[in-house]
Every structure is written in structure tokens, then in C-alpha cells.
Design an enzyme around this catalytic site. Structure first.
Site, PDB file in Angstrom:
ATOM      1  N   ASP A  10       0.872  -1.184   0.000  1.00  0.00           N
ATOM      2  CA  ASP A  10       0.000   0.000   0.000  1.00  0.00           C
ATOM      3  C   ASP A  10       0.898   1.219   0.000  1.00  0.00           C
ATOM      4  O   ASP A  10       2.107   1.130   0.206  1.00  0.00           O
ATOM      5  CB  ASP A  10      -0.894  -0.007   1.258  1.00  0.00           C
ATOM      6  CG  ASP A  10      -1.835   1.190   1.298  1.00  0.00           C
ATOM      7  OD1 ASP A  10      -2.420   1.525   0.247  1.00  0.00           O
ATOM      8  OD2 ASP A  10      -1.986   1.813   2.368  1.00  0.00           O
ATOM      9  N   SER A  11       0.277   2.392  -0.179  1.00  0.00           N
ATOM     10  CA  SER A  11       1.035   3.632  -0.114  1.00  0.00           C
ATOM     11  C   SER A  11       1.544   3.906   1.304  1.00  0.00           C
ATOM     12  O   SER A  11       2.447   4.714   1.480  1.00  0.00           O
ATOM     13  CB  SER A  11       0.141   4.799  -0.532  1.00  0.00           C
ATOM     14  OG  SER A  11      -0.895   4.946   0.425  1.00  0.00           O
ATOM     15  N   CYS A  73      -4.341  -1.879  -1.739  1.00  0.00           N
ATOM     16  CA  CYS A  73      -4.472  -0.462  -2.058  1.00  0.00           C
ATOM     17  C   CYS A  73      -5.486  -0.316  -3.191  1.00  0.00           C
ATOM     18  O   CYS A  73      -5.277  -0.852  -4.293  1.00  0.00           O
ATOM     19  CB  CYS A  73      -3.116   0.097  -2.479  1.00  0.00           C
ATOM     20  SG  CYS A  73      -3.173   1.830  -2.971  1.00  0.00           S
ATOM     21  N   GLU A 154      -2.732   8.926   8.308  1.00  0.00           N
ATOM     22  CA  GLU A 154      -1.289   8.653   8.379  1.00  0.00           C
ATOM     23  C   GLU A 154      -0.653   9.421   9.547  1.00  0.00           C
ATOM     24  O   GLU A 154       0.333   8.980  10.120  1.00  0.00           O
ATOM     25  CB  GLU A 154      -0.588   9.027   7.063  1.00  0.00           C
ATOM     26  CG  GLU A 154      -0.842   8.046   5.919  1.00  0.00           C
ATOM     27  CD  GLU A 154      -0.047   6.730   6.015  1.00  0.00           C
ATOM     28  OE1 GLU A 154       1.042   6.718   6.612  1.00  0.00           O
ATOM     29  OE2 GLU A 154      -0.542   5.711   5.499  1.00  0.00           O
ATOM     30  N   CYS A 187     -10.961   2.631   0.239  1.00  0.00           N
ATOM     31  CA  CYS A 187      -9.564   2.973   0.514  1.00  0.00           C
ATOM     32  C   CYS A 187      -9.194   2.197   1.766  1.00  0.00           C
ATOM     33  O   CYS A 187      -9.950   2.220   2.749  1.00  0.00           O
ATOM     34  CB  CYS A 187      -9.411   4.477   0.747  1.00  0.00           C
ATOM     35  SG  CYS A 187      -7.779   4.943   1.362  1.00  0.00           S
ATOM     36  N   HIS A 189      -7.237   2.721   4.047  1.00  0.00           N
ATOM     37  CA  HIS A 189      -7.078   3.513   5.272  1.00  0.00           C
ATOM     38  C   HIS A 189      -8.411   3.673   6.017  1.00  0.00           C
ATOM     39  O   HIS A 189      -8.420   3.891   7.225  1.00  0.00           O
ATOM     40  CB  HIS A 189      -6.545   4.911   4.950  1.00  0.00           C
ATOM     41  CG  HIS A 189      -5.078   4.971   4.623  1.00  0.00           C
ATOM     42  ND1 HIS A 189      -4.559   4.500   3.441  1.00  0.00           N
ATOM     43  CD2 HIS A 189      -4.022   5.483   5.328  1.00  0.00           C
ATOM     44  CE1 HIS A 189      -3.241   4.712   3.431  1.00  0.00           C
ATOM     45  NE2 HIS A 189      -2.899   5.307   4.560  1.00  0.00           N
TER      46      HIS A 189
HETATM   47  N1  DGL Z   1      -4.793   3.078   1.084  1.00  0.00           N
HETATM   48  C1  DGL Z   1      -4.814   3.409  -0.281  1.00  0.00           C
HETATM   49  C2  DGL Z   1      -6.048   3.050  -1.012  1.00  0.00           C
HETATM   50  O1  DGL Z   1      -6.646   2.045  -0.682  1.00  0.00           O
HETATM   51  C3  DGL Z   1      -4.060   4.623  -0.771  1.00  0.00           C
HETATM   52  C4  DGL Z   1      -4.374   5.933  -0.171  1.00  0.00           C
HETATM   53  C5  DGL Z   1      -3.454   7.034  -0.675  1.00  0.00           C
HETATM   54  O2  DGL Z   1      -2.249   6.866  -0.605  1.00  0.00           O
HETATM   55  O3  DGL Z   1      -3.957   8.050  -1.146  1.00  0.00           O
HETATM   56  O4  DGL Z   1      -6.443   3.691  -1.950  1.00  0.00           O
END
Ligand code: DGL
Length: 275
Positions: A10-11, A73, A154, A187, A189
Site C-alpha cells: 500500500d502507499s 491499495c 497517516e 480505501c 485507510h
Molecule cells: N490506502 C490506499 C487506497 O486504498 C491509498 C491511499 C493514498 O495513498 O492516497 O487507496
């Protein structure tokens, strides 16, 4: 049987929300996770940038001898899944959109109105809409990009009124105007703020792609005959890499592994130096 690890990336720390489901359901599997914490967020970047970051990480995971990559992600899955599969045809690469879209399509068959929230890139790709419509052409789908949520998460700004105000800024009108009753957290997150969301919209039913991904992982491992099988003498090992090992990232891993007897180690690696 194949005891090599499954690669996740993931990011940042969002993809960690997929990991507890895997540890619980597949305790014999080992995990290599990469969080690109030095370059997060991805969701507001150009698709070409996201793709080049994703290529670097996939190359790193393949070099680490993973048997499969599960893209934890939505942003990467919605923008460059096909390109990643073309680049690494030697291993299965699973996206996170399809399993959650299928669950959303089933909900829409019973008349549910589906909201999808995600990053700018995920929403602009239309990947959820397209995937849901494949199984449910008449589905009512409403999408909203919520780009300020990932940076707050984050930073660990979760139990905080800034987070609550941000959620209401994005969702109050979106949910009520469109009469949404089912919300896809598009997402990885967002499961970390699920309880904040539920406090304002308790009537919503939530679809969590981080959870849905497990079904695809289990099916692929079983169909390909590559499930791990352990003996007591060689336990599974989990390695969590970050391009910047922030305190928040380490805390999140500790939270995720709390209560499980999974082995884990943390490392930092700079992909930019490697390429
Ligand atoms: N957690 C990620 C997703 O599912 C990436 C969020 C990001 O870096 O903008 O899209």
C-alpha cells in the site's frame, strides 16, 4: 504446497487493515508487507506516478520471492492492476476492487443504494462503478473522493474533532442527498475511521474491501495448490517494510499483531536507491 510469503503493499499503513483477516484465517501463511510511507498519499498523484511507484514495489516483492501479490491499495488496484499483471506474469496478482464490488452488487440486487468513497484517483478511475455494474447493471451507485482523509489517518489524527469535521464535510450531504444505505470504504485507510463514520451514520451498512480481499486470497491459494503448510519447527514469519519507518506505522503493526503469536520484524528500505 508453497511456503513462500504472500506480498502485500500500500502507499502507507492503510493496507495493514487487510492483515488481521489473513493472520486469523490463514495462520500458516507468511507475509511480506510494504508500506510506501515516504511517498504517501498516492491518491492525489498522477496515474503515471502511481504506476511507477507500484512497479518499483512489485519488483521488490518479486525479488523477495513472494508467491503472490495482494494489492492492499484501492488506488493502485483501480489504476494499474493490468499493467502490474503484464509486468509480472510469473505470479498471481490480486486487486482489491473486484471482491468488494461483487459484494456491493449483491447488495444492490436487494434495492440498496451504494455509496463508494475513495481517493481522487480511485474515484476518477470509475473502477468500482464499472466492476459493480458488471454484476448488477441497474445498480444505483454514487461516488465521492475524500482526499483529506488519508493524510489525517497517516498522522494518527483519528480520535479527534478535526477528523470528525472532515468526515461530515465529505459525507453529510453525500449520504443524505443520495439516500445512501450501503457504503463501500474504497480505501484501505478508511477501516481505521470506521467507528467515526458509524457514529454519524449508524444506519449505513458498510462494505470493507480490506476484509473482502481475504476471500479472493483464499480461493486463489487453494485453486493454485499453493497454500502454506507448516511444521512446529518452521513457524511462519512476517516482515513489514516501510520506505520511512514512522512511529505511527510501527504502532499500527503492534496493534494489528497484538493478541496473535505471529512473528514479525520491521525494516526500512528505500526503493528509490534500489532502482
Ligand atoms: N490506502 C490506499 C487506497 O486504498 C491509498 C491511499 C493514498 O495513498 O492516497 O487507496
Amino acid at each position: 504446497m508453497d511456503n513462500r510469503p504472500i506480498g502485500f503493499f500500500d502507499s502507507g499503513l492503510g493496507g495493514l487493515t487487510c492483515i488481521p483477516y489473513v493472520l486469523d484465517a490463514l495462520p500458516d501463511e507468511s507475509i511480506v508487507y510494504f508500506g510506501d510511507t515516504a511517498r504517501t498519499p498516492y491518491g492525489s498523484k498522477a496515474v503515471s506516478t502511481i504506476r511507477s511507484f507500484a512497479f518499483e514495489i512489485a519488483d521488490f516483492l518479486v525479488d523477495s520471492s513472494v508467491k503472490m501479490i495482494a494489492i492492499a491499495c484501492n488506488t493502485v488496484s483501480s489504476t494499474c492492476l493490468d499493467e502490474l499483471r503484464e509486468r509480472h506474469p510469473e505470479i498471481p496478482i490480486l486487486g482489491i476492487i473486484a471482491p468488494a464490488a461483487y459484494t456491493a452488487a449483491l447488495a444492490s440486487h436487494t434495492g440498496k443504494r451504494i455509496g463508494v468513497i475513495g481517493t481522487k484517483a480511485t474515484i476518477a478511475s470509475g473502477a468500482y462503478r464499472k466492476a459493480i455494474k458488471e454484476s448488477a447493471p441497474d445498480a444505483e451507485i454514487f461516488e465521492a473522493a475524500c482526499p483529506a482523509l488519508v493524510p489525517l489517518i497517516e498522522e494518527g489524527i483519528i480520535e479527534n474533532e478535526i477528523m470528525d469535521l472532515t468526515i461530515r464535510y465529505y459525507l453529510d450531504h453525500f449520504v443524505s442527498y443520495n439516500k445512501i444505505d450501503t457504503l463501500v470504504l474504497g480505501c484501505t485507510h478508511y477501516p481505521l475511521i470506521r467507528h467515526n463514520i458509524m457514529q454519524f451514520y449508524p444506519e449505513l451498512s458498510i462494505i470493507d474491501p480490506s476484509r473482502e480481499l481475504l476471500t479472493t486470497i483464499e480461493t486463489e491459494l487453494a485453486n493454485r495448490g499453493i497454500l502454506a503448510e507448516r511444521t512446529e519447527s518452521i513457524p511462519p514469519e512476517n516482515t513489514f517494510y516501510a520506505s520511512d519507518l514512522s512511529e505511527n506505522f510501527v504502532n499500527m503493526i503492534s496493534r494489528i499483531l497484538a493478541g496473535s503469536d505471529a512473528n514479525a520484524c520491521f525494516r526500512t528500505i528505500s526503493l528509490e536507491k534500489k532502482v
